[in-house]
Design an enzyme around this catalytic site. Structure first.
Site, PDB file in Angstrom:
ATOM      1  N   LYS A 109       0.145   1.713 -10.130  1.00  0.00           N
ATOM      2  CA  LYS A 109       1.043   2.550 -10.934  1.00  0.00           C
ATOM      3  C   LYS A 109       0.894   2.272 -12.429  1.00  0.00           C
ATOM      4  O   LYS A 109       0.939   3.201 -13.239  1.00  0.00           O
ATOM      5  CB  LYS A 109       2.495   2.349 -10.480  1.00  0.00           C
ATOM      6  N   LYS A 192      -2.879   8.199   1.206  1.00  0.00           N
ATOM      7  CA  LYS A 192      -1.573   8.466   1.827  1.00  0.00           C
ATOM      8  C   LYS A 192      -0.905   9.662   1.151  1.00  0.00           C
ATOM      9  O   LYS A 192      -1.147   9.925  -0.040  1.00  0.00           O
ATOM     10  CB  LYS A 192      -0.675   7.236   1.760  1.00  0.00           C
ATOM     11  N   LYS A 195       4.110  11.295  -3.467  1.00  0.00           N
ATOM     12  CA  LYS A 195       4.563  12.251  -4.482  1.00  0.00           C
ATOM     13  C   LYS A 195       3.771  12.097  -5.775  1.00  0.00           C
ATOM     14  O   LYS A 195       3.578  13.066  -6.491  1.00  0.00           O
ATOM     15  CB  LYS A 195       6.065  12.122  -4.727  1.00  0.00           C
TER      16      LYS A 195
HETATM   17  N1  AQP Z   1       2.528   8.616   3.288  1.00  0.00           N
HETATM   18  C1  AQP Z   1       3.434   7.803   3.806  1.00  0.00           C
HETATM   19  N2  AQP Z   1       3.350   7.449   5.108  1.00  0.00           N
HETATM   20  C2  AQP Z   1       4.282   6.627   5.663  1.00  0.00           C
HETATM   21  N3  AQP Z   1       5.335   6.128   4.972  1.00  0.00           N
HETATM   22  C3  AQP Z   1       5.460   6.454   3.678  1.00  0.00           C
HETATM   23  N4  AQP Z   1       6.382   6.134   2.739  1.00  0.00           N
HETATM   24  C4  AQP Z   1       6.044   6.735   1.570  1.00  0.00           C
HETATM   25  N5  AQP Z   1       4.921   7.454   1.728  1.00  0.00           N
HETATM   26  C5  AQP Z   1       4.528   7.306   3.028  1.00  0.00           C
HETATM   27  C6  AQP Z   1       7.548   5.303   2.979  1.00  0.00           C
HETATM   28  O1  AQP Z   1       8.710   6.022   2.584  1.00  0.00           O
HETATM   29  C7  AQP Z   1       9.714   5.072   2.195  1.00  0.00           C
HETATM   30  C8  AQP Z   1      10.335   5.477   0.871  1.00  0.00           C
HETATM   31  O2  AQP Z   1       9.362   5.319  -0.132  1.00  0.00           O
HETATM   32  P1  AQP Z   1       9.684   5.342  -1.669  1.00  0.00           P
HETATM   33  O3  AQP Z   1      11.064   4.985  -1.925  1.00  0.00           O
HETATM   34  O4  AQP Z   1       8.571   4.609  -2.364  1.00  0.00           O
HETATM   35  O5  AQP Z   1       9.597   6.889  -1.907  1.00  0.00           O
HETATM   36  P2  AQP Z   1       8.643   7.673  -2.779  1.00  0.00           P
HETATM   37  O6  AQP Z   1       8.611   7.013  -4.115  1.00  0.00           O
HETATM   38  O7  AQP Z   1       9.054   9.097  -2.665  1.00  0.00           O
HETATM   39  O8  AQP Z   1       7.269   7.464  -1.979  1.00  0.00           O
HETATM   40  P3  AQP Z   1       5.840   7.753  -2.483  1.00  0.00           P
HETATM   41  O9  AQP Z   1       5.474   9.165  -2.295  1.00  0.00           O
HETATM   42  O10 AQP Z   1       4.987   6.730  -1.799  1.00  0.00           O
HETATM   43  O11 AQP Z   1       5.928   7.473  -4.028  1.00  0.00           O
HETATM   44  P4  AQP Z   1       4.797   7.068  -4.997  1.00  0.00           P
HETATM   45  O12 AQP Z   1       3.810   8.187  -5.003  1.00  0.00           O
HETATM   46  O13 AQP Z   1       5.510   6.899  -6.295  1.00  0.00           O
HETATM   47  O14 AQP Z   1       4.190   5.795  -4.473  1.00  0.00           O
HETATM   48  C9  AQP Z   1       9.037   3.699   2.132  1.00  0.00           C
HETATM   49  O15 AQP Z   1       9.368   2.959   3.288  1.00  0.00           O
HETATM   50  C10 AQP Z   1       7.567   4.044   2.128  1.00  0.00           C
HETATM   51  O16 AQP Z   1       6.785   3.026   2.708  1.00  0.00           O
END
Ligand code: AQP
Length: 329
Positions: A109, A192, A195
């Site tokens: 990040k 993966k 977002k």
């Molecule tokens: N692709 C994924 N597959 C399985 N689990 C996932 N999680 C996130 N992406 C996947 C799980 O969702 C939970 C919440 O994650 P968070 O609070 O990090 O939510 P987020 O920021 O919306 O998730 P992102 O998309 O993964 O954000 P960025 O792109 O910023 O990194 C967690 O338990 C996570 O493991």
């Protein structure tokens, strides 16, 4: 059991739901579960205040719509329980700089944002997460695969604290399902679904227009072969679609594969598009209903914060005492 989700994205995506929230719903039946919307984590990157407030409500509404039941678990907002920040500081003072620097999520990040723009909060995010988990003496943490390293850090710090000051914290284990721990981007099944990293076409947001969602599923990347089988190495795109279908229908992957014998990818995608639409349509309606009743939402959060604080305050008091802080009279 403890887990959290950020209120940053507006809509949850399918990865959030299948990787984490779905397990929250199942585990609240058998465990003393604490689930929270982690707004302190959200501000590690810049947030518009009005949007953050709205997205925090929206996240709670989505958790309720997904089946998280405040009668069966403790549902709250992280900033309503100040003990998170307080224990977070203690954990910061126990974490090596090099140790924190090795967290891959921070590296990814901060690289994206540029070293000068990444905040110290983003750097210590995993340490705050350690405090989140230890405050509730959680022994299981249901998360997606991307969080495994942070749970490892939690275990290390809990053991370090216990070793230095005497038994205080339960050592937690990650609860990551093999099948859904990593849901992949529909356009690039080597990464993966996320977002921040996914393109709009690769990301299924639960609150998007169902028609647009169906279109995304139908244009998911597969491969040049034609056989539908589960093989994450050779056929990551098709395997991802099968995983999503299996989880949403409750049917085993083998059963699904048998049903598609002799059929083309188009059939699988058309069926999956319908299944996803049937899932998101009532979900969106339930979210609207919860958002339309802010008083109920507020009262759920007030009760949740009260229940969470009772546990968190006790753990923090024990921690302060062990460290040698003079008790406040
Ligand atoms: N692709 C994924 N597959 C399985 N689990 C996932 N999680 C996130 N992406 C996947 C799980 O969702 C939970 C919440 O994650 P968070 O609070 O990090 O939510 P987020 O920021 O919306 O998730 P992102 O998309 O993964 O954000 P960025 O792109 O910023 O990194 C967690 O338990 C996570 O493991």
């Amino acid at each position: 059991m403890l887990s959290g989700i950020q209120p940053t994205s507006g809509s949850f995506h399918l990865g959030n739901y299948l990787g984490a929230v779905r397990q929250w719903v199942a585990l609240q039946e058998s465990h003393d579960a604490f689930y929270m919307v982690v707004d302190l984590h959200a501000i590690t990157v810049p947030q518009d205040p009005a949007e953050l407030r709205a997205n925090t409500r929206l996240a709670i509404a989505q958790l309720l719509a997904a089946g998280v039941d405040p009668e069966r678990c403790t549902l709250f907002v992280q900033s309503h329980v100040p003990e998170h920040a307080q224990l977070g500081w203690v954990m910061n003072c126990l974490t090596g700089f090099g140790e924190a620097s090795r967290m891959t999520q921070f590296k990814d990040k901060s690289a994206k944002q540029g070293a000068d723009r990444a905040t110290v909060g983003l750097f210590t995010y995993p340490v705050l997460q350690v405090a989140d988990i230890l405050l509730y003496q959680a022994d299981q943490v249901p998360v997606g695969e991307d969080q495994r390293q942070h749970i490892e850090l939690t275990r290390d710090l809990a053991e370090r604290f216990n070793g230095r000051f005497g038994d205080t914290f339960t050592i937690p284990a990650p609860y990551i399902l093999k099948e859904t721990g990593k849901i992949y981007d529909l356009q690039d099944p080597s990464i993966k679904m996320s977002k921040s990293a996914s393109t709009p076409k690769g990301l299924i947001n639960l609150l998007d227009d169902p028609k647009a969602t169906a279109k995304k599923v139908k244009s998911a990347v597969t491969d040049t072969d034609t056989v539908i089988r589960f093989d994450p190495e050779e056929k990551p795109g098709v395997s991802n679609l099968l995983t999503i279908m299996s989880t949403l229908t409750g049917k085993g992957v083998e059963e699904l594969v048998a049903g598609y014998e002799g059929k083309m990818y188009g059939a699988l995608k058309t069926d999956l598009a319908e299944i996803v639409v049937d899932f998101v349509t009532p979900f969106r309606t339930r979210v609207e209903e919860y958002l339309g009743d802010p008083e109920t939402l507020d009262s759920i959060l007030a009760k949740g914060a009260q229940k969470a604080r009772a546990v968190a305050a006790e753990t923090l008091a024990q921690t302060y005492e062990k460290i040698g802080f003079l008790p406040a009279k």
